[in-house]
Design a protein around this motif. Sequence first.
Motif, PDB file in Angstrom:
ATOM      1  N   ILE A 188       4.773  -0.565   1.930  1.00 20.59           N
ATOM      2  CA  ILE A 188       5.784   0.149   1.143  1.00 20.59           C
ATOM      3  C   ILE A 188       5.130   1.257   0.330  1.00 20.59           C
ATOM      4  O   ILE A 188       5.588   2.410   0.321  1.00 20.59           O
ATOM      5  CB  ILE A 188       6.536  -0.826   0.218  1.00 20.59           C
ATOM      6  N   GLU A 189       4.040   0.922  -0.345  1.00 22.04           N
ATOM      7  CA  GLU A 189       3.338   1.907  -1.173  1.00 22.04           C
ATOM      8  C   GLU A 189       2.862   3.088  -0.333  1.00 22.04           C
ATOM      9  O   GLU A 189       2.963   4.252  -0.751  1.00 22.04           O
ATOM     10  CB  GLU A 189       2.148   1.248  -1.866  1.00 22.04           C
ATOM     11  N   GLY A 190       2.333   2.808   0.857  1.00 22.14           N
ATOM     12  CA  GLY A 190       1.864   3.892   1.726  1.00 22.14           C
ATOM     13  C   GLY A 190       2.988   4.807   2.155  1.00 22.14           C
ATOM     14  O   GLY A 190       2.795   6.029   2.277  1.00 22.14           O
ATOM     15  N   THR A 191       4.174   4.245   2.372  1.00 16.74           N
ATOM     16  CA  THR A 191       5.314   5.063   2.789  1.00 16.74           C
ATOM     17  C   THR A 191       5.847   5.878   1.623  1.00 16.74           C
ATOM     18  O   THR A 191       6.273   7.026   1.801  1.00 16.74           O
ATOM     19  CB  THR A 191       6.414   4.175   3.389  1.00 16.74           C
ATOM     20  N   VAL A 192       5.856   5.301   0.432  1.00 21.49           N
ATOM     21  CA  VAL A 192       6.262   6.065  -0.747  1.00 21.49           C
ATOM     22  C   VAL A 192       5.334   7.266  -0.941  1.00 21.49           C
ATOM     23  O   VAL A 192       5.781   8.376  -1.268  1.00 21.49           O
ATOM     24  CB  VAL A 192       6.272   5.165  -2.002  1.00 21.49           C
ATOM     25  N   ARG A 193       4.029   7.073  -0.715  1.00 20.86           N
ATOM     26  CA  ARG A 193       3.106   8.212  -0.805  1.00 20.86           C
ATOM     27  C   ARG A 193       3.424   9.260   0.248  1.00 20.86           C
ATOM     28  O   ARG A 193       3.284  10.467  -0.001  1.00 20.86           O
ATOM     29  CB  ARG A 193       1.661   7.718  -0.662  1.00 20.86           C
ATOM     30  N   LEU A 194       3.861   8.816   1.439  1.00 16.87           N
ATOM     31  CA  LEU A 194       4.285   9.766   2.472  1.00 16.87           C
ATOM     32  C   LEU A 194       5.441  10.623   1.972  1.00 16.87           C
ATOM     33  O   LEU A 194       5.428  11.858   2.128  1.00 16.87           O
ATOM     34  CB  LEU A 194       4.708   9.001   3.734  1.00 16.87           C
TER      35      LEU A 194
END
Length: 607
Positions: free
Chosen positions: A261-267
């Motif tokens: 989730i965190e990686g996608t929010v950074r995306l």
Amino acid sequence: MNAGPTAAVPFTFSDRTAGYVVGRRGREVELRTLDGRLVTVHLTDVTYAHRMRNLGEPYQDATGSMDEHLRPGAFLFSYGPVYPEGGELHYQATELIFVTEAGGTPPYERAGWWTSQLGRLASFYRTSQFGTGPVDFADYRTEIRAGGAKTGRHVQETDTISRMVYGMATAYMLTGEEDFLDVAERGSRYLHDHMRFSDPAEDVVYWYHGIDVRGPRESKLFASEFGDDYRAIPAYEQIYALVGLTQTYRLTGDPVIRADIEGTVRLFERYFADRKLGGYFSHIDPVTLSPHSDALGPNRSRKNWNSVGDHAPAYLFNLFLATGEERYRRILEHTFDMIVTHMPDRNSPFVNERFHADWTPDTTWGWQQDRAVVGHNLKIAWNLMRMNATMPKREYLALAERIGATMPDVGRDPQRGGWYDMVQRLPERGRHPFVWHDRKTWWQQEQAILAYLVLAGHTGDQDALLHAREASAFYNSFFLDHDEGGVHFTVLADGLPYLVGDERLKGSHAMSMYHKAELAYLAEVYTRLLVHREPLDLWFRPGAGADFPQRLLRVAPDVLPPGRVELESVRVDGAPHTDFDARSMTVSLPDTGDRSTVRVRLRPVRS
């Protein structure tokens, strides 16, 4: 030989009327429609009647007790031939569906109605995809026929898996049924193992459009395969990849899910966000990751409702509920500030939905043109109310109440009940014409029910509660498929199922479990806790390594008005647990080294 003139057969059609019984004279029943008109319905010697029922309930005949039900104040649906005669319409009743008796509580407001419905839906999709044996997502298919059988299409779409995961996780939260959680967790792991692309150099996570599972090796589909988004990475696909993951994380605290989730929010923040003018672009190029690439064609440098607003209901609210972290609340604030600043239109009751990079409305894009999706307007209303509960702003409340006040006259069917799909955003000849048809889809009914139920729950507005009840009556009367299970995609204006093309399917690119489960969950939460002020039980299943901040399990069911609901009791693995905060609705997890089943009871705060 000429037989001479004959009487013309009068033009007739069949139609439905939703209304409240005003009075009765013999076989004539006077109804008050949803917009206050009086209509006389004529009973015949073959008129039959039944009660509205939930999924899994048997047919409940009421033909022999019609006299008892046809009393002033009762709410019902009538269906039968309509005869235009002498400038008037004469309604004949073939079928009556009784929703409520005079002064009675609607059945869908009784404790457990929506929970039971969600349990039936979860069982339908579990069996359709995996049978009754072990769950293996290699067998998952995007398309499901009306009766639950799979079609021959071999592409597994990331979004539809995630939507199903959301539905299963939500079903567990309301029912405590372990099998539903098992499906959600296996689906979350499958998304991680098969649909995820991690870019360690940029420290972001992307999600494939899907995979083609024909042959011995799966084939990854990076960019979208759909016409509106072809060969682009649309924001909404990345957004909905998170919907099931976030709901499952909310239950389990799985650190692997949290990292995805965190990686996608950074995306989103790095490649979709417009750092200059705010909001999020709708598409990025799959090679350059730029929203301004010429290869995007009509999607170049564009923003839309989905890319800006859908972050909130799909995952951001649930991520904020699970973690309590201020940074997520600030992203939510930015999202809703963009909505109230750029989407309202003084010349139309509907919001603008598509924009150029500088927020100039784009009224020429593809199928949308200058047209309004009724459900998007309603979705803005109930999510603004949620945001206003955690960060009150007069602009949030004003737009939510404006939408709530104006939508019934332009998006609701006042004769039959239910809510329409798409209309022209600007009026013509005193009305907003339909774009293609007057059919009604399941997800737009969800938005109507929740728009008015959430407004009523937060503000106590009785008119909003009435709209919620009437929308719930139409949905529960005509969208539930009592023959084959699940929920119909579309019905005609009169409520009869529309079973043509993709709209005959129970699983497709557009339909999985998300909207149906979201409706059932939030309707149960708001009806029980805020409307009828009754307690509600929820289940959670945190692991020993649950990645919750401060090891606190946050069990607030939604972003509710402050001080209205509290945590009454907690049981961990069946035993009473007293280490919790009633007002913040947080549970300090015991350090047992094992996975725990946490059952909580929430209750309205006593005045």
